[in-house]
Motif scaffolding. Structure first.
Motif, PDB file in Angstrom:
ATOM      1  N   ASP A  19      -2.630  -1.294  -9.973  1.00 60.99           N
ATOM      2  CA  ASP A  19      -1.322  -1.652  -9.446  1.00 60.99           C
ATOM      3  C   ASP A  19      -1.530  -2.415  -8.143  1.00 60.99           C
ATOM      4  OD1 ASP A  19       0.986  -1.039  -7.492  1.00 60.99           O
ATOM      5  OD2 ASP A  19       1.844  -0.426  -9.425  1.00 60.99           O
ATOM      6  N   ALA A  20      -1.125  -3.673  -8.105  1.00 57.49           N
ATOM      7  CA  ALA A  20      -1.383  -4.534  -6.942  1.00 57.49           C
ATOM      8  C   ALA A  20      -0.734  -3.991  -5.672  1.00 57.49           C
ATOM      9  CB  ALA A  20      -0.913  -5.959  -7.219  1.00 57.49           C
ATOM     10  N   LYS A  21       0.517  -3.581  -5.767  1.00 58.24           N
ATOM     11  CA  LYS A  21       1.210  -3.090  -4.568  1.00 58.24           C
ATOM     12  C   LYS A  21       0.565  -1.813  -4.055  1.00 58.24           C
ATOM     13  CE  LYS A  21       5.636  -2.220  -2.390  1.00 58.24           C
ATOM     14  NZ  LYS A  21       4.946  -1.721  -1.247  1.00 58.24           N
ATOM     15  N   GLN A  22       0.279  -0.873  -4.936  1.00 66.78           N
ATOM     16  CA  GLN A  22      -0.370   0.381  -4.539  1.00 66.78           C
ATOM     17  C   GLN A  22      -1.726   0.084  -3.886  1.00 66.78           C
ATOM     18  OE1 GLN A  22      -2.336   2.672  -7.614  1.00 66.78           O
ATOM     19  NE2 GLN A  22      -1.618   4.586  -6.690  1.00 66.78           N
ATOM     20  N   VAL A  24      -2.729  -2.754  -2.310  1.00 70.03           N
ATOM     21  CA  VAL A  24      -2.515  -3.333  -0.980  1.00 70.03           C
ATOM     22  C   VAL A  24      -2.134  -2.240   0.010  1.00 70.03           C
ATOM     23  CG1 VAL A  24      -0.979  -4.796   0.404  1.00 70.03           C
ATOM     24  CG2 VAL A  24      -1.958  -5.677  -1.726  1.00 70.03           C
ATOM     25  N   ASP A  25      -1.180  -1.393  -0.362  1.00 70.66           N
ATOM     26  CA  ASP A  25      -0.730  -0.326   0.540  1.00 70.66           C
ATOM     27  C   ASP A  25      -1.885   0.588   0.923  1.00 70.66           C
ATOM     28  OD1 ASP A  25       1.822  -1.380   0.333  1.00 70.66           O
ATOM     29  OD2 ASP A  25       2.564   0.171  -1.033  1.00 70.66           O
ATOM     30  N   TYR A  35      -3.571  -7.639   4.301  1.00 74.78           N
ATOM     31  CA  TYR A  35      -3.176  -8.371   3.088  1.00 74.78           C
ATOM     32  C   TYR A  35      -2.866  -9.804   3.503  1.00 74.78           C
ATOM     33  CZ  TYR A  35      -0.164  -9.637  -0.887  1.00 74.78           C
ATOM     34  OH  TYR A  35       0.416 -10.260  -1.970  1.00 74.78           O
ATOM     35  N   ILE A  56      -4.588 -10.488  -5.666  1.00 77.45           N
ATOM     36  CA  ILE A  56      -4.311 -10.201  -4.251  1.00 77.45           C
ATOM     37  C   ILE A  56      -5.592 -10.306  -3.428  1.00 77.45           C
ATOM     38  CG2 ILE A  56      -2.272  -8.798  -4.690  1.00 77.45           C
ATOM     39  CD1 ILE A  56      -4.097  -6.303  -4.420  1.00 77.45           C
ATOM     40  N   GLU A  70      -4.411  -7.541 -10.885  1.00 74.24           N
ATOM     41  CA  GLU A  70      -3.656  -6.639 -11.748  1.00 74.24           C
ATOM     42  C   GLU A  70      -3.391  -7.400 -13.036  1.00 74.24           C
ATOM     43  OE1 GLU A  70       0.528  -4.209 -12.237  1.00 74.24           O
ATOM     44  OE2 GLU A  70      -0.047  -4.859 -10.220  1.00 74.24           O
TER      45      GLU A  70
END
Length: 182
Positions: A19-22, A24-25, A35, A56, A70
């Motif tokens: 999961d790209a967002k997870q 990065v976070d 990022y 990313i 992702e």
């Protein structure tokens, strides 16, 4: 053989993520990476294949970039089960042993299990996994110029012996003897 180019540094290293967002976070919160940018395409530029992705990029410091893809249309990601989990990893350098210990405390405070510090003779390190299952290492150098010179001297001998026997050469056994323990 003459090679007609020289590499300046690694431009980026890319791995797959769930999961790209997870991702990065997690890397911002746990590792302090920044990022910087992303690419998203429906078709892979190098092959032309239809395979939507989010790519990313995270700045790790010192001109180093860690990237992830992702890939929602691909089968669920896994790992090479024929390679032990401890083998494939990304190692990041920190300034010194105090920084390494502070990093361990911070990472554990984020709910991440950390192994180490482990003594490797010329460096100490800690190990942990990111949310994608990639093993990470933070390491601080502790070796002397004399130790690095000796390792460079015996490296060809060790490689030749390994190539012939496939048994661990003993030229650098001193790396595993921790003086005084810490």
């Amino acid at each position: 053989m003459t090679v007609p180019f020289t590499s300046e540094r690694i431009h980026h290293v890319a791995y797959r993520c769930k999961d790209a967002k997870q991702t990065v976070d997690w890397y911002e919160r746990v590792m302090g990476f920044s990022y910087t940018n992303a690419f998203a395409e429906d078709y892979v530029p190098s092959t032309g294949a239809y395979d939507p992705y989010m790519h990313i990029f995270l700045d790790c410091g010192g001109g180093n970039v860690l990237a992830f893809f992702e890939l929602p249309n691909q089968p669920e990601m896994g790992r090479d089960e024929k390679t032990p989990a401890w083998v494939q990893h990304l190692a990041f350098k920190v300034a010194d042993f105090d920084t390494l210990k502070a990093a361990k405390a911070h990472i554990e405070a984020q709910g991440v299990e950390v192994l180490g510090p482990t003594y490797h003779g010329i460096f100490r390190s800690i190990y942990f996994f990111d949310p994608n299952g990639h093993r990470l290492e933070l390491a601080c150098d502790i070796g002397t110029d004399e130790q690095y010179a000796e390792l460079k001297r015996v490296a060809p001998l060790m490689l030749e012996e390994w190539d012939q026997t496939k048994k661990a050469p003993k030229h650098a056994d001193w790396l595993h003897i921790e003086p005084g323990g810490e």
